[in-house]
Write an enzyme that holds these catalytic residues in place. Structure first.
Site, PDB file in Angstrom:
ATOM      1  N   GLU A 156       0.924   6.169 -16.136  1.00  5.40           N
ATOM      2  CA  GLU A 156      -0.112   4.972 -15.711  1.00  5.40           C
ATOM      3  C   GLU A 156      -1.421   5.404 -15.770  1.00  5.40           C
ATOM      4  O   GLU A 156      -2.067   6.402 -15.098  1.00  5.40           O
ATOM      5  CB  GLU A 156       0.214   4.624 -14.284  1.00  5.40           C
ATOM      6  CG  GLU A 156      -0.510   3.377 -13.447  1.00  5.40           C
ATOM      7  CD  GLU A 156      -0.349   3.337 -12.233  1.00  5.40           C
ATOM      8  OE1 GLU A 156      -0.170   4.026 -11.413  1.00  5.40           O
ATOM      9  OE2 GLU A 156      -0.696   1.990 -11.674  1.00  5.40           O
ATOM     10  N   GLU A 163       4.384   4.704  -2.409  1.00  5.92           N
ATOM     11  CA  GLU A 163       4.624   3.638  -3.493  1.00  5.92           C
ATOM     12  C   GLU A 163       3.310   4.107  -4.616  1.00  5.92           C
ATOM     13  O   GLU A 163       1.979   4.227  -4.173  1.00  5.92           O
ATOM     14  CB  GLU A 163       4.163   2.106  -3.059  1.00  5.92           C
ATOM     15  CG  GLU A 163       4.282   1.195  -4.117  1.00  5.92           C
ATOM     16  CD  GLU A 163       3.139   0.656  -4.612  1.00  5.92           C
ATOM     17  OE1 GLU A 163       2.590   1.111  -5.743  1.00  5.92           O
ATOM     18  OE2 GLU A 163       2.765  -0.350  -4.044  1.00  5.92           O
ATOM     19  N   CYS A 165      -0.904  -2.373  -8.687  1.00  2.37           N
ATOM     20  CA  CYS A 165       0.324  -1.529  -8.965  1.00  2.37           C
ATOM     21  C   CYS A 165       1.349  -2.071 -10.113  1.00  2.37           C
ATOM     22  O   CYS A 165       2.064  -1.535 -10.626  1.00  2.37           O
ATOM     23  CB  CYS A 165       1.115  -1.340  -7.763  1.00  2.37           C
ATOM     24  SG  CYS A 165       0.194  -1.122  -6.379  1.00  2.37           S
ATOM     25  N   GLY A 178       0.323  10.559  -3.368  1.00  2.00           N
ATOM     26  CA  GLY A 178       1.578  10.466  -2.681  1.00  2.00           C
ATOM     27  C   GLY A 178       2.413  11.897  -2.669  1.00  2.00           C
ATOM     28  O   GLY A 178       2.969  12.000  -1.638  1.00  2.00           O
TER      29      GLY A 178
END
Lengths: 547, 547
Positions: free
Chosen positions: B408, B282, B320, B263
């Protein structure tokens, strides 16, 4: 904004009111900075006027941001009525200081008293518009999708959406509107309506005006019982001070009106943060004016040229919406337009600009333009003395000089480009940078003009935030339908406006509440709708009590 | 999204349907690229399956973008009914290919048939939701401020505002939702509803699924008589191909679902353009789950831990909204939670992940986390074979390991952090990066839990796009009130959502029409309101025929 101001400034140095103290206002406290000093300069004469301002150092700036961050939790929780009361109180407190404010802004900006008085009204009107926006709560954008426990194959949870304030906002005001686009201008009013505390970086071209407005705002904050940190006004030295404000992790958005270089510098700072934040920078626009053949045929081309020059030179051309680029048909009528515009420019005398720096940048811009390949300077007016450079008009060949012709020269400098057919006109407009406005002069009774205008519209929609017909762009109504924005480089974010009630949406983001117990739900999304909000229930809009 | 899929994938290699041809779809034309080839891989076995795909070169990509730019003028001028018809036709054409689509997506993704069948329904439901959005025209946001010719001191011009489409949109789909967040997923559906042509960059992990969907969409475009360039699906090699798409000046916005690195790379390309454009990426979220003491007291801590691990390992944790960070009270009940969660993880077996690359990145992430200062790995499960790494659970000391704990790790890796009092909990949450979701488990009947939850809410609002109570975040309803977004790095633009009807607003900007003659006005802002739109007239909302 549209008041005439053709009388040259008088050479006597005006005085700043004695009520100006030379302070910043940090969370309600008047603070004299210790990182150097600043004096205001009378735009009319260049003389230093008013008291010495002590500039804040970064520790003092930190106090303002810390107070804003501390106030954020309280301020975001205010009701629509409470926010509305603050904005109304701000308008009242500013009106209470009207005489001093007008005197100070006239002295510092050199703008005529009628224009400044109008700007006070514009500023308080704007605050009251946002008071109404806040009171309605429409900007909270409430949506409810009720739970469907029996749905198959999966039940639906209870889902509620509202917009929440982003958090403390940094505002950088404009030199050319010391009130309406500055300390308590549109950015500040819309950020406060959205529920965000505001830290205004005071503009060095009008520190006294800024201080007086800031003290009025601080009184309003105190009067309605909100935390003092809801608003601060900080005067500091140079770009580093502004950059430190934008880089502070507690700042969550930025409003800016000014130059392209200034806006892009803040965009870069905002992007380099650990958490990048939105920057709403209103920057650079030449506001193309398209003249169609029927408009020239219907009117005397000279009349249209006169009106063009009138808009171009209004207020020394120091408007974001100044029409710096006219696209006229090649041929006799177009030639007559250029000739008359040239005569009018030649007859015009420069007025003192807002600051010496702005006047110098204007002179540089005019010289660069005149020296560009494919550009012919066709007329210059007379200088109006020091800091009052001459108006100028050039003709450019778009094929060779597109880049030069679309560079904004802030001030009374215009470029005329000729086009030979609709295809060429559309090609020019498709290639032009993003603009705040685009204007069409056409005779709607003329079938060819109407057809050409119809072909132009989608192209102009793509390139500008506001499209106007048979008028001039230098007047920006503060209302609900206004857009003062546009694609880059007109602004850094084309999806918004910096004038008008829609501006409140810049300082919010949506949050969804899923299965949050009734006792914990924010009032905006509570079942009994205590604020009487308009809400979208299962996709269907239901008007609230106040809509 | 919430269907159980605990059965390990079978080791036999599934087949791609013979209807898959190995093509891109450029403006309705099936095109075999000439810049290298790609084969799909069965996620279950790693074997190459289906036909060879010819990858497009940059000239072939240019054809898709040129067609989108050409289609933009026609498509932006469509009526609400026409846009709605396209979206409905897309849903119908996808349904016509349901069997092949399910077979292909199961083969390519390794996801269970029930999950994929559900995702087809989610995708067509989403298209129909946006068909309704388009039909209502509410997203056109019409505002009318009628002229006030008699107003003093200055008359008001006639001002009308509507939102216009940004122009052609590039969409980058997700590996983990080969349908709902991919070729005809939420980004594509919302961009089309906004009036923007779409160029989808096909995901190399599911090229056959992408092709089948793209051909269905192309049929829908043809069926409703829109220009073929309204939609294209392009398969190309590597990051350069995607970067070229985003850098193309005719592309006006980007939708992306994927990794933070991916991203941010697109954000950088979009910012470096002559005209920067919005990127809705996202990206990255650990979705903190806060457990309050009352919730542990009311339930068996073991039951809560079991539910946590169930959500964490669902679909190999490849969501996600996977809950990667649990914040539990220090003390006996919290210890019991950790112990039971560890036991559950130890008992769990890894499932084959979507691609070998994702499995490798997961393994690296788990190892980096386990090796970080202040982190103790408390349990790992069993590997489920090649490409099916073991689930893992760690405990982290926030003071020392905040950075590691909030990274993450895409997959079934969880971190538990203990907090000793509300102040510490609030400090942790204030410091955490932006999140898609934040969850609170609390006993609302318990006064202390309720008070703590009330203190948490504004902090969670600041850090996440969706707040949920007493549930798990791994299920994202497609509706009007959903927010699938959040502050950076959850997304690159916190002011939006990528799921739900609000997503349409991402691909629009406002335009104001000033004194535009009635015969030239767009239908959306015409006096007689031919589309029956809800409009704001002089600031007051008036419901339309369809609202």
């Amino acid at each position: 904004m549209t008041s005439a101001d053709s009388t040259p400034s008088t050479p006597s140095t005006p005085a700043v009111p004695t009520s100006v103290r030379g302070v910043s206002v940090v969370a309600g406290e008047e603070l004299t900075g210790t990182a150097g000093t600043l004096r205001a300069r009378a735009a009319a004469t260049g003389a230093e006027i008013g008291p010495e301002f002590g500039l804040l150092d970064l520790d003092q700036l930190d106090r303002a941001v810390a107070a804003a961050a501390d106030a954020a939790a309280t301020y975001r929780a205010t009701t629509p009525a409470e926010r509305s009361a603050l904005l109304t109180a701000m308008a009242e407190e500013i009106e209470a200081d009207r005489d001093d404010l007008v005197a100070c802004a006239v002295a510092e900006s050199g703008l005529p008293e009628g224009r400044i008085a109008g700007e006070v009204g514009r500023t308080t009107g704007q605050l009251r518009l946002f008071a109404g926006v806040a009171a309605s709560g429409d900007h909270l954008g409430v949506r409810l999708d009720p739970a469907l426990p029996e749905r198959t194959p999966l039940p639906r949870a209870d889902l509620r959406q509202r917009w929440v304030p982003l958090g403390p906002v940094a505002v950088f005001g404009a030199s050319n509107f010391p009130l309406a686009f500055s300390t308590a201008g549109g950015d500040t009013a819309s950020a406060l309506a959205a529920g965000c505390p505001v830290v205004v970086k005071g503009h060095p071209a009008h520190p006294g005006t800024g201080e007086l407005v800031a003290r009025a705002v601080a009184r309003a904050v105190a009067r309605v019982g909100l935390p003092a940190g809801t608003f601060s006004f900080v005067l500091g030295a140079g770009n580093e001070f502004g950059a430190a404000l934008v880089a502070d992790p507690r700042i969550k958005a930025v409003g800016f009106t000014g130059s392209r270089a200034g806006g892009l510098a803040l965009v870069d700072v905002a992007r380099a943060r650990r958490e990048p934040i939105p920057v709403y920078a209103e920057m650079s626009s030449v506001n193309p004016v398209v003249v169609l053949p029927g408009a020239l045929a219907r009117q005397d081309p000279a009349a249209l040229a006169q009106a063009f020059v009138g808009s171009l030179t209004l207020g020394s051309g120091q408007f974001c919406t100044n029409p710096g680029l006219a696209l006229v048909p090649a041929g006799e009528a177009g030639d007559a337009f250029v000739a008359e515009a040239g005569r009018r420019i030649a007859d015009a005398t420069g007025q003192r600009m807002l600051t010496p720096g702005i006047a110098e940048a204007y002179a540089r811009g005019v010289a660069d333009l005149a020296g560009a390949d494919g550009v012919e300077q066709v007329a210059t007016g007379s200088e109006g003395g020091e800091g009052a450079p001459a108006p100028a008009l050039s003709v450019a060949d778009w094929q060779r000089a597109a880049h030069a012709a679309e560079q904004e020269v802030f001030g009374a400098s215009g470029v005329v480009v000729r086009w030979s057919d609709l295809d060429e006109l559309l090609t020019i407009l498709r290639g032009v940078e993003g603009q705040l406005t685009a204007t069409v002069h056409c005779d709607v009774e003329d079938a060819q003009d109407a057809a050409q205008a119809r072909a132009l519209l989608p192209v102009l929609e793509d390139r500008a935030g506001r499209i106007l017909f048979n008028g001039w762009p230098t007047g920006v109504e503060v209302g609900h339908a206004m857009v003062h924005g546009g694609p880059f480089p007109a602004t850094s974010d084309s999806r918004t406006t910096s004038v008008g009630s829609l501006a409140v949406e810049r300082f919010q983001r949506p949050v969804c509440y899923q299965d949050v117990p009734a006792g914990l739900l924010p009032a905006a999304v509570a079942d009994d709708n205590p604020w009487g909000l308009t809400r979208r229930v299962d996709g269907v809009l239901e008007l609230g009590g106040r809509a």
